[in-house]
Design an enzyme around this catalytic site. Structure first.
Site, mmCIF file in Angstrom:
data_model
loop_
_atom_site.group_PDB
_atom_site.id
_atom_site.type_symbol
_atom_site.label_atom_id
_atom_site.label_comp_id
_atom_site.label_asym_id
_atom_site.label_seq_id
_atom_site.Cartn_x
_atom_site.Cartn_y
_atom_site.Cartn_z
ATOM 1 N N LYS A 174 -135.785 80.915 -34.936
ATOM 2 C CA LYS A 174 -135.659 80.990 -33.485
ATOM 3 C C LYS A 174 -137.032 81.264 -32.865
ATOM 4 O O LYS A 174 -137.839 82.018 -33.427
ATOM 5 C CB LYS A 174 -134.673 82.113 -33.116
ATOM 6 C CG LYS A 174 -134.289 82.136 -31.638
ATOM 7 C CD LYS A 174 -133.229 83.219 -31.376
ATOM 8 C CE LYS A 174 -132.788 83.248 -29.927
ATOM 9 N NZ LYS A 174 -131.768 84.291 -29.672
ATOM 10 N N SER A 214 -127.757 82.634 -27.150
ATOM 11 C CA SER A 214 -129.036 82.030 -26.866
ATOM 12 C C SER A 214 -129.673 81.330 -28.062
ATOM 13 O O SER A 214 -130.574 80.519 -27.889
ATOM 14 C CB SER A 214 -130.002 83.096 -26.349
ATOM 15 O OG SER A 214 -130.296 84.030 -27.375
ATOM 16 N N SER A 224 -125.746 86.381 -29.211
ATOM 17 C CA SER A 224 -126.602 85.196 -29.292
ATOM 18 C C SER A 224 -126.640 84.495 -30.645
ATOM 19 O O SER A 224 -127.097 83.361 -30.736
ATOM 20 C CB SER A 224 -128.029 85.542 -28.862
ATOM 21 O OG SER A 224 -128.077 85.663 -27.464
#
Lengths: 473, 93, 476
Positions: free
Chosen positions: C69, C144, C168
């Site tokens: 990420k 996210s 997330s």
């Protein structure tokens, strides 16, 4: 004498002390030894506030803080934690300063100073730990600068902010408070006060019990006294002209010796404190007894002991206990020679010569001062020669016993003086007669001859006495 | 309730420039969220301690041992605004 | 062409060819991607793979490609939180988890797309544009960590790391039909994770199987002295991989099946609970009465912390700097106005407000007290049951653009994930069925540090069902 303080001056000080005797910064392993290095060379992701970096508390910094708190007669908090103080400034790489808020590590202490009218107790509100911001250098003056250069070497250094109540009544008292504080910190061996930025002062000043004005950016003790004198005068004049003092922050311009208003939009501070989520609470109460036990004898206690143990004057004791190294030096000397004589030589003579040269006690050895005192005591040299030896050691180096010889400072032998007196009297019958007839000045002529014959090595006062003794026989 | 004027003030506190024409839209969106947050008023929290840290740990310390810092060029590598080893920023006042 | 291999499949392929070839084939797949899952590719990935080949690396992830990420710091590889304000920022250091992955022999492929600064549930707020859901490219992948979930679902990486502040990892895992774990707070070091809301978030692994989740946790979990909130406690996660839930006591919190829940989601989750019963577990309803306040509490805390965490992005030391204004403060305000997207700005403003004088107690302090009550709900529930089960998300993935202009409706989607972060407990999302052709996630929550029980429950479910084997049909 009671100090009236006719203008109702009240001064409170916030002193930021940089704990530069720690090896590393407060929250990272960067070295604190940056003072002579290039900008931005003592910096890591943590103290540069890089995204993703996290702080970890330096354990020894906490111990230093407790030590300072105890030395200032404070209560040490049972549990505390760091908070974030949120505000924007280019020297603050995270956009907040990690500091202590509702539970400072130490609070409610006191410092005793020599006030305008005797002993005065200055209350210490709190002492808390925080990180130092980086260092800004304005290109040009702060008001009309073309830009700002930022060096983060200082960023993250451990600071203790010591906040006093507004208990000081004059700039002189403020200066004494600062001197005393520095003296205590010196004893604790937590900082080197000679390094740039080691102690920085913000002052709150009010007159006639009016609003208080904060003066920031004072970087030396001399500066503090000057800034306060200026600010008090400014406020008094302003009031006398019918003006009103408003709550504000002013900036001390050291070069010009004036304070400048910093009123900007920023004045509306709202620091939005909240506990630093990246650090866990500290429970430190159990460390207090051990640190208390290891606390050194502090300046006030040492001064009192010197007076009672060595029978020296208060003035001398005060001078000898300001710096721990001087106090230790004196005690070593006092263990070898008469303590009272030692006090005069160390406090009055040696310290005077050191101060004049702006150097520390390390420039002289115990052995050398003991030698000098011994030579004087045994009457081998004059006091004046003793001083000369100290100056020579400081300026040119060498050992006192060698300097005595090379400079020919030894008092001359008794029989040589006796012989010179005999000859001088014999060669000056007229002067002798004049003296006996009441012309006292004639004696100087004869003494002068003695000095000539001994090439000045005789003690003039002694020569005078011997001539007198010889002719009044 | 966040007024249009208040939006500007919060924007300044947060150093986010908000143009006059945007502040109405901001006020509206922020207020709808704040209204929602207002439901916490219903919860009786008397005598409830706040949870700052979910794990109950204390006294996490580091030894006072020096770790290597970054070289100056690495420190300055992410900015084009530098001068003589310093970061360079606009004037403050 | 996507291959959907798990770690053991990748290892077999490496044994048959080389780490370099495997990495190259993933890079090729990424090259052809239509889902916008990656925002940066590591230019040294092939070199790293060659070194693994040459050195005969024996680490548990030797040669296994991993996607990261974009909010986890990678030395020498752009890390921007998918925000314009961090454009061009290249960290000079690796996050703890990256060090661990590299030491285990993993090959970093690149950085995955995310909601800007992890503030979102859809990966639409990224400066690089939205990531598309591989199951239906008109839909969001969740957020996210949408990029990390989507690239695994699309076969562009076998495994990935995300971060979970309020769901997330679990939300995109559910929306993309993969497995995602949010570990207990303190189990994985946050050193190098760019903070959004420090007191809530953890880095978490994402994969196609529970086995791979355990393997990744064995690598990235564990104590790190650089993170003061890291917990010193040993655990071997792969020990939990046993097909056995006999006697397992499941709690089903009724509050997690609230208003607005999709009927098919509800059915898929109850079917899963029925399956557990078949497998020898028992279940009962439990009540967690403060669940309905968790969302407000969560958002107030997250926004407050964020308003401070994101203060460092002022244009001075890295990233974007706006045209210089009259002074530093105006430069910073312009930089932040230009560099942050709309949702990030809203959250910073709300967080600033919630902490400001006069409002601190009403919002921030109140939220922390409610947090205590939410946590107590979990403590109470876990005195009676071993795990809790509920839908990860109340609905399947929604359409791109559907909620972007209504922040509140987007926040409401997090209703089942945020309580877990408030309480700091571990939680895993595993595929458990479909609704209208879109994957549904079953959320299994555990006691603090009891990852192994939820891993065992998830593993057993996987061994006895086939949901995780279904692949998105429509991926190029």
């Amino acid at each position: 004498m009671v100090y009236e303080n006719p203008d109702g001056v009240k001064i409170g000080l916030e002193v930021h002390v940089q704990l530069n005797r720690l090896n590393t910064k407060l929250f990272c392993g960067c070295s604190t030894d940056y003072h002579n290095d290039e900008p931005n060379t003592h910096v890591c992701p943590v103290c540069l506030g890089l995204p993703g970096s996290l702080p970890v508390i330096n354990e020894r910094a906490v111990e230093f803080a407790i030590k300072i708190g105890l030395a200032l007669n404070c209560e040490i908090v049972g549990q505390t934690q760091f908070h974030r103080k949120n505000y924007y400034y280019p020297d603050l790489p995270k956009g907040f300063q990690t500091t202590q808020y509702d539970y400072p590590i130490a609070s409610r202490g006191k410092i005793v100073i020599e006030g305008e009218d005797g002993e005065r107790i200055i209350r210490v509100t709190r002492a808390h730990m925080e990180e130092d911001p980086g260092r800004l250098q304005h290109i040009g003056t702060i008001e009309k600068s073309k830009g700002t250069l930022i060096n983060y070497n200082r960023s993250g250094m451990t600071l203790i902010e010591i906040v006093s109540e507004p208990d000081m009544r004059s700039p002189k008292e403020a200066r004494r408070y600062l001197d005393k504080l520095r003296s205590i910190l010196d004893y604790l061996d937590v900082f080197n006060g000679d390094l740039e930025g080691a102690m920085r002062v913000d002052a709150n000043v009010s007159v006639f019990n009016g609003e208080r004005v904060e003066v920031k950016n004072i970087s030396s003790f001399k500066g503090a006294e000057r800034a306060l004198l200026y600010e008090i005068m400014r406020q008094k004049n302003h009031v006398r002209r019918g003006g009103k003092i408003v709550l504000e922050t002013r900036h001390f311009d050291e070069a010009r010796g004036v304070t400048i208003s910093m009123r900007t939009k920023e004045e509306e501070h709202d620091y939005r404190y909240f506990p630093e989520p990246d650090l866990v609470p500290m429970r430190v109460a159990d460390r207090v007894p051990g640190i208390l036990k290891a606390l050194p004898e502090l300046p006030d206690a040492k001064r009192e002991r010197f007076i009672s143990q060595y029978g020296i004057a208060d003035m001398h004791a005060r001078a000898l206990t300001t710096e721990i190294r001087v106090a230790n030096f004196y005690e070593e000397v006092a263990s070898q020679v008469d303590p009272k004589t030692a006090a005069v030589w160390v406090a009055d003579i040696l310290k005077g010569e050191l101060n004049y040269r702006d150097i520390g006690i390390d420039a002289f050895t115990v052995e050398d001062i003991v030698t000098v005192i011994g030579l004087v005591k045994e009457d081998k040299i004059t006091e004046q020669s003793g001083v000369q030896i100290i100056r020579t050691v400081l300026d040119e180096g060498g050992r006192p016993q060698d300097i005595v010889v090379s400079k020919g400072l030894l008092k001359v032998e008794d029989d040589i003086v006796a012989k010179a007196v005999e000859e001088a009297v014999a060669e000056s019958p007229e002067a002798v007669a004049d003296y006996l007839a009441g012309k006292e000045k004639s004696l100087n002529f004869i003494v002068g001859k003695v000095m000539q014959k001994t090439k000045g090595r005789a003690d003039a006062r002694e020569a005078r006495e011997r001539v007198l003794a010889r002719i009044s026989k | 309730m966040i007024t249009k004027e208040k939006v500007g003030h919060i924007g300044w506190l947060a150093r986010i420039e908000i143009e006059e024409k945007e502040s109405d839209a901001y006020a509206e969106k922020l207020n709808s969220v704040l209204d929602y947050f207002g439901q916490l008023d219903e919860v009786d929290t008397q005598g409830v301690a706040p949870t700052y840290h979910v794990m109950d740990i204390v006294n996490v310390f580091r030894k006072d041992e020096v770790r290597e810092s970054m070289p100056q060029d690495v420190v300055l590598a992410n900015t084009g605004h530098k001068q003589e080893g310093n970061f360079k920023a606009p004037r403050i006042m | 062409m996507a291959s959907w291999k798990d770690i053991s499949g990748v290892k077999q392929q490496i044994a048959a060819s080389s780490a370099e070839e495997v990495t190259a084939s993933y890079l090729e797949t990424i090259e052809e991607s239509r889902i916008n899952g990656f925002v940066a590719i590591w230019d040294k990935a092939l070199k790293a793979a060659r070194e693994i080949d040459a050195g005969g690396h024996k680490g548990p992830l030797a040669g296994v490609p991993v996607a990261i990420k974009d909010n986890i710091s990678t030395k020498g590889l752009s890390t921007t939180c998918s925000s314009k304000i961090l454009q061009g920022y290249v960290p000079p250091y690796d996050a703890h988890v990256i060090e661990k992955l590299k030491a285990a022999g993993a090959v970093i492929l690149g950085k995955t797309n995310m909601d800007e600064f992890a503030m979102g549930t859809s990966t639409e707020s990224s400066h690089y544009g939205p990531t598309l859901n591989p199951w239906d490219t008109e839909r969001v992948p969740g957020g996210s960590s949408g990029g990390s979930a989507a690239v695994v679902a699309a076969g562009e990486a076998p495994v990935s790391l995300g971060s979970d502040t309020g769901g997330s990892v679990r939300c995109p895992a559910a929306f993309c039909g993969v497995v995602g774990l949010k570990p207990t707070y303190g189990v994985v070091s946050r050193f190098g994770l760019i903070s959004y809301a420090n007191s809530l978030e953890q880095i978490g692994p994402m994969a196609t199987t529970v086995t791979d989740i355990a393997t990744l946790m064995d690598v990235i979990g564990g104590y790190d002295s650089r993170d003061s909130t890291s917990i010193n406690r040993k655990n071997t996660y792969s020990d939990a991989l046993k097909d056995d839930v006999k006697g397992l006591k499941i709690g089903v919190p009724e509050e997690y099946f609230g208003e607005g829940i999709d009927k098919n989601v509800e059915k898929a989750v109850w079917d899963a609970i029925g399956k557990y019963e078949e497998m020898g577990a028992s279940w009962k309803k439990v009540s967690m009465p403060h669940t309905r306040y968790a969302l407000a509490s969560y958002y107030i805390i997250a926004m407050s912390e964020a308003s401070s965490n994101l203060a460092r992005f002022d244009g001075t030391r890295y990233g974007l700097r706006a045209e210089e204004g009259e002074n530093w403060h105006t430069m910073a305000s312009k930089t932040r106005a230009e560099g942050f997207g709309a949702e990030v700005k809203r959250r910073i403003l709300l967080g600033t407000y919630a902490l400001s004088a006069g409002y601190h107690d009403k919002y921030y302090l109140k939220a922390l007290k409610v947090r205590t009550l939410v946590k107590q709900d979990f403590d109470r529930a876990f005195t009676d049951v071993d795990v809790l089960m509920a839908p990860t998300m109340p609905t399947p993935a929604f359409k791109i653009g559907e909620k972007i202009d209504d922040p509140l409706s987007l926040y409401l989607a997090d209703v089942n994930t945020v309580p877990i972060n408030l309480a700091g407990v571990p939680s895993i999302s595993v595929p458990c069925g479909f609704s209208g052709g879109m994957p549904v996630g079953l959320q299994i929550m555990g006691k603090p540090f009891d990852e192994n029980t939820i891993l065992r429950a998830a593993y057993s479910f996987e061994q006895n069902t086939g949901h995780h084997k279904v692949r998105p049909g429509e991926v190029a």
